[in-house]
Design an enzyme around this catalytic site. Sequence first.
Site, PDB file in Angstrom:
ATOM      1  N   LYS A  12     -21.250 -12.534  17.742  1.00  0.00           N
ATOM      2  CA  LYS A  12     -20.925 -11.549  18.777  1.00  0.00           C
ATOM      3  C   LYS A  12     -21.594 -10.224  18.447  1.00  0.00           C
ATOM      4  CE  LYS A  12     -17.607  -8.501  19.564  1.00  0.00           C
ATOM      5  NZ  LYS A  12     -18.405  -7.478  20.261  1.00  0.00           N
ATOM      6  N   GLY A  28     -18.462  -3.782  10.382  1.00  0.00           N
ATOM      7  CA  GLY A  28     -17.938  -2.782  11.308  1.00  0.00           C
ATOM      8  C   GLY A  28     -17.008  -1.847  10.577  1.00  0.00           C
ATOM      9  N   SER A  29     -16.070  -1.281  11.312  1.00  0.00           N
ATOM     10  CA  SER A  29     -15.199  -0.260  10.720  1.00  0.00           C
ATOM     11  C   SER A  29     -14.115  -0.896   9.850  1.00  0.00           C
ATOM     12  CB  SER A  29     -14.546   0.545  11.832  1.00  0.00           C
ATOM     13  OG  SER A  29     -13.795  -0.314  12.655  1.00  0.00           O
ATOM     14  N   THR A  30     -13.586  -0.116   8.940  1.00  0.00           N
ATOM     15  CA  THR A  30     -12.515  -0.589   8.065  1.00  0.00           C
ATOM     16  C   THR A  30     -11.276  -0.932   8.894  1.00  0.00           C
ATOM     17  OG1 THR A  30     -13.419   0.639   6.218  1.00  0.00           O
ATOM     18  CG2 THR A  30     -11.089   0.071   6.069  1.00  0.00           C
ATOM     19  N   LEU A  31     -11.035  -0.141   9.934  1.00  0.00           N
ATOM     20  CA  LEU A  31      -9.881  -0.385  10.815  1.00  0.00           C
ATOM     21  C   LEU A  31      -9.912  -1.797  11.405  1.00  0.00           C
ATOM     22  CD1 LEU A  31      -7.536   1.241  12.352  1.00  0.00           C
ATOM     23  CD2 LEU A  31      -9.182   1.341  14.235  1.00  0.00           C
ATOM     24  N   GLU A  50     -18.063  -6.200   5.681  1.00  0.00           N
ATOM     25  CA  GLU A  50     -18.938  -5.070   5.328  1.00  0.00           C
ATOM     26  C   GLU A  50     -18.448  -3.890   6.154  1.00  0.00           C
ATOM     27  OE1 GLU A  50     -21.172  -4.844   3.108  1.00  0.00           O
ATOM     28  OE2 GLU A  50     -21.443  -6.942   2.585  1.00  0.00           O
ATOM     29  N   CYS A 104     -23.785   3.080   7.468  1.00  0.00           N
ATOM     30  CA  CYS A 104     -22.556   2.899   6.678  1.00  0.00           C
ATOM     31  C   CYS A 104     -22.695   3.527   5.295  1.00  0.00           C
ATOM     32  CB  CYS A 104     -22.238   1.420   6.563  1.00  0.00           C
ATOM     33  SG  CYS A 104     -23.672   0.446   6.116  1.00  0.00           S
ATOM     34  N   GLU A 116     -15.061   8.769   7.406  1.00  0.00           N
ATOM     35  CA  GLU A 116     -16.430   8.449   7.789  1.00  0.00           C
ATOM     36  C   GLU A 116     -16.711   9.057   9.170  1.00  0.00           C
ATOM     37  OE1 GLU A 116     -17.308   4.343   8.906  1.00  0.00           O
ATOM     38  OE2 GLU A 116     -19.113   4.483   7.676  1.00  0.00           O
TER      39      GLU A 116
HETATM   40  P1  NAD Z   1     -16.229  -1.466  15.084  1.00  0.00           P
HETATM   41  O1  NAD Z   1     -15.368  -1.880  13.931  1.00  0.00           O
HETATM   42  O2  NAD Z   1     -15.624  -0.676  16.164  1.00  0.00           O
HETATM   43  O3  NAD Z   1     -16.879  -2.744  15.782  1.00  0.00           O
HETATM   44  C1  NAD Z   1     -17.620  -3.703  15.058  1.00  0.00           C
HETATM   45  C2  NAD Z   1     -17.615  -5.003  15.825  1.00  0.00           C
HETATM   46  O4  NAD Z   1     -16.272  -5.491  15.865  1.00  0.00           O
HETATM   47  C3  NAD Z   1     -18.060  -4.883  17.279  1.00  0.00           C
HETATM   48  O5  NAD Z   1     -18.806  -6.021  17.636  1.00  0.00           O
HETATM   49  C4  NAD Z   1     -16.731  -4.863  18.038  1.00  0.00           C
HETATM   50  O6  NAD Z   1     -16.834  -5.318  19.363  1.00  0.00           O
HETATM   51  C5  NAD Z   1     -15.896  -5.808  17.194  1.00  0.00           C
HETATM   52  N1  NAD Z   1     -14.448  -5.649  17.328  1.00  0.00           N
HETATM   53  C6  NAD Z   1     -13.747  -4.591  17.808  1.00  0.00           C
HETATM   54  N2  NAD Z   1     -12.419  -4.865  17.831  1.00  0.00           N
HETATM   55  C7  NAD Z   1     -12.273  -6.116  17.343  1.00  0.00           C
HETATM   56  C8  NAD Z   1     -11.150  -6.956  17.098  1.00  0.00           C
HETATM   57  N3  NAD Z   1      -9.909  -6.557  17.366  1.00  0.00           N
HETATM   58  N4  NAD Z   1     -11.362  -8.183  16.572  1.00  0.00           N
HETATM   59  C9  NAD Z   1     -12.626  -8.602  16.269  1.00  0.00           C
HETATM   60  N5  NAD Z   1     -13.725  -7.851  16.500  1.00  0.00           N
HETATM   61  C10 NAD Z   1     -13.562  -6.622  17.013  1.00  0.00           C
HETATM   62  O7  NAD Z   1     -17.469  -0.720  14.426  1.00  0.00           O
HETATM   63  P2  NAD Z   1     -18.729  -0.077  15.155  1.00  0.00           P
HETATM   64  O8  NAD Z   1     -18.281   1.195  15.760  1.00  0.00           O
HETATM   65  O9  NAD Z   1     -19.419  -1.089  16.004  1.00  0.00           O
HETATM   66  O10 NAD Z   1     -19.698   0.202  13.906  1.00  0.00           O
HETATM   67  C11 NAD Z   1     -19.525   1.261  13.062  1.00  0.00           C
HETATM   68  C12 NAD Z   1     -18.822   0.862  11.779  1.00  0.00           C
HETATM   69  O11 NAD Z   1     -19.522  -0.206  11.146  1.00  0.00           O
HETATM   70  C13 NAD Z   1     -18.809   1.970  10.756  1.00  0.00           C
HETATM   71  O12 NAD Z   1     -17.537   2.081  10.174  1.00  0.00           O
HETATM   72  C14 NAD Z   1     -19.830   1.528   9.728  1.00  0.00           C
HETATM   73  O13 NAD Z   1     -19.641   2.054   8.454  1.00  0.00           O
HETATM   74  C15 NAD Z   1     -19.688   0.061   9.754  1.00  0.00           C
HETATM   75  N6  NAD Z   1     -20.886  -0.603   9.235  1.00  0.00           N
HETATM   76  C16 NAD Z   1     -20.857  -1.124   7.966  1.00  0.00           C
HETATM   77  C17 NAD Z   1     -21.987  -1.722   7.414  1.00  0.00           C
HETATM   78  C18 NAD Z   1     -21.955  -2.292   6.039  1.00  0.00           C
HETATM   79  O14 NAD Z   1     -22.859  -3.061   5.711  1.00  0.00           O
HETATM   80  N7  NAD Z   1     -20.969  -1.975   5.206  1.00  0.00           N
HETATM   81  C19 NAD Z   1     -23.155  -1.805   8.164  1.00  0.00           C
HETATM   82  C20 NAD Z   1     -23.177  -1.272   9.449  1.00  0.00           C
HETATM   83  C21 NAD Z   1     -22.019  -0.670   9.966  1.00  0.00           C
END
Ligand code: NAD
Length: 500
Positions: free
Chosen positions: A193, A246-249, A269, A303, A400
């Site tokens: 996705k 994605g995000s830690t949340l 990650e 990130c 962040e």
């Molecule tokens: P996000 O957590 O909002 O979304 C990431 C992905 O998760 C998206 O595809 C989103 O649609 C999906 N998602 C959202 N809610 C979900 C749920 N309830 N269940 C499953 N999937 C869900 O993050 P973002 O805003 O897209 O990206 C930014 C974040 O990603 C930052 O915190 C950044 O640090 C992190 N990031 C980390 C790395 C790493 O390698 N550590 C690399 C790139 C980005």
Amino acid sequence: MPETFVHKFDTPVFKGTVEIPTGIFIDGKFIDGADGNYIDVVNPTNGKVITRVSEGTPKDVDRAVEAAQRAFDTVWGHNMPGYERGKLLYRLAELIEKYQDEFSAVEALDNGKTFAWAKKSDITMAIGTFRYYAGWADKLHGNTIETSKDKIVYTINEPLGVVGQIIPWNFPLMMVSWKLGPALAAGNTVILKPSEFTPLTALFAAKLTVEAGFPPGVVNVINGYGSTVGSAIAHHMHIEKVAFTGSTLIGRKVLEASAKTNLKDTSLELGGKSPNIIFDDCDIEQALDWAIHGIFWNHGQTCCAGSRIFVHAKIYDEFLARFTERTKQVKVGDPFSPETYQGPQVSQQQYDRVMEFISSGKEQGATVHLGGERWGKEGYFIQPTIFTDVHRDMRIVQEEIFGPVGVVIRFDDDDDVVHQANDSIYGLAASIFTKNIDRALRTSQRLKAGTAWINCANQLHPQVPFGGYKQSGIGRELGEHALEHYTAVKSVHINLGHKP
Ligand code: NAD
């Protein structure tokens, strides 16, 4: 029938036309989502809709899992030797290379990153990552283990089956490669996705998997929202593993979903708040170059961005003055202009989020040393921003921001800076600038971070593992380590006469 996005680029850096199917990609075909809805894709440079893509649903996830399981059972997994899988991955890398300008242009249009950096980093890294894992596909050997004279035991590294992958918007194609590369090399089938904000290059890559010759069902790409498609993947009882960036949340939610369902293997990650430590004995010119790249590359949407810049008291004034001058030279503007370094933030939501952090910094008493405002009149541009006079309890120091906003912090000695640098819930990466090798290595040992860059920043290579300590994640991507997340070890005991 899903639509095709046809776009003619006529820019200083690229002229040409791209055609990308905008459906969801299941079992080798682009189709509409089960509910027939669409998601608008927006150009962050001007806030206008570029195209729309089909919106996937949990029903589509079920269909994709069925297709992926069928492919795993019949044409992939144990049914295709690693050498053949590797050939397909090489072919995919070649096709992405053939269309590298097209990919870079779509990334610039959809995400807002500059064409030049998309090509130099994102697309180059994606090609390299597919090639790297193509090479691994026939090298996933097990071991033989000696136990007694009348028994032989050997291990095999087996694929897990159907895996789910959920990725963010900041490096759209690069994240596709980090995820698909090791999963496919190891023989798994995939439901991926992309972010709802940047689906186009993942769909472009899906189209190329057909051209490369991947059997239907091996790669499935479902556009959609996190709360529907992402959540359905995380909760699915027949998905054996989920890899999330994605995000830690949200990472926490994905882990909870696994715990509540089938305990699927989960690698995460997540976010970061990486320290960039500038010692008084550094090459200051070199430290300045990398400090700019550390925080402003990809508009701070990285990130591992070096967002907390710690500077030794002895050189603090000089460094801050020169860093300020350099920051003023960061060229903001059109992602298709060859001079631009920083384009817009990816979306209205991210723009609002970053501006809210800037307001919180002001309210909590930090000094806006430079920037802090919108740039231009349209789109989601933010001035490169430096905060000073900060303290540890401020949100801009702890959280962040994911934008072009750095905080500059003075430190007195090595113990002090290690303590401050580790004072974070995150532990993704860190940079260290010094000409003293002992100091560099000692500091790198003491930092709780998955990556330590000495006299550089934001360096990523397909061969080198990347991932975080603490709440920056679980597991490592890239390198040999990533393959461990996509294989299960099976031990086979052969009895040569041993009695119970
Ligand atoms: P996000 O957590 O909002 O979304 C990431 C992905 O998760 C998206 O595809 C989103 O649609 C999906 N998602 C959202 N809610 C979900 C749920 N309830 N269940 C499953 N999937 C869900 O993050 P973002 O805003 O897209 O990206 C930014 C974040 O990603 C930052 O915190 C950044 O640090 C992190 N990031 C980390 C790395 C790493 O390698 N550590 C690399 C790139 C980005």
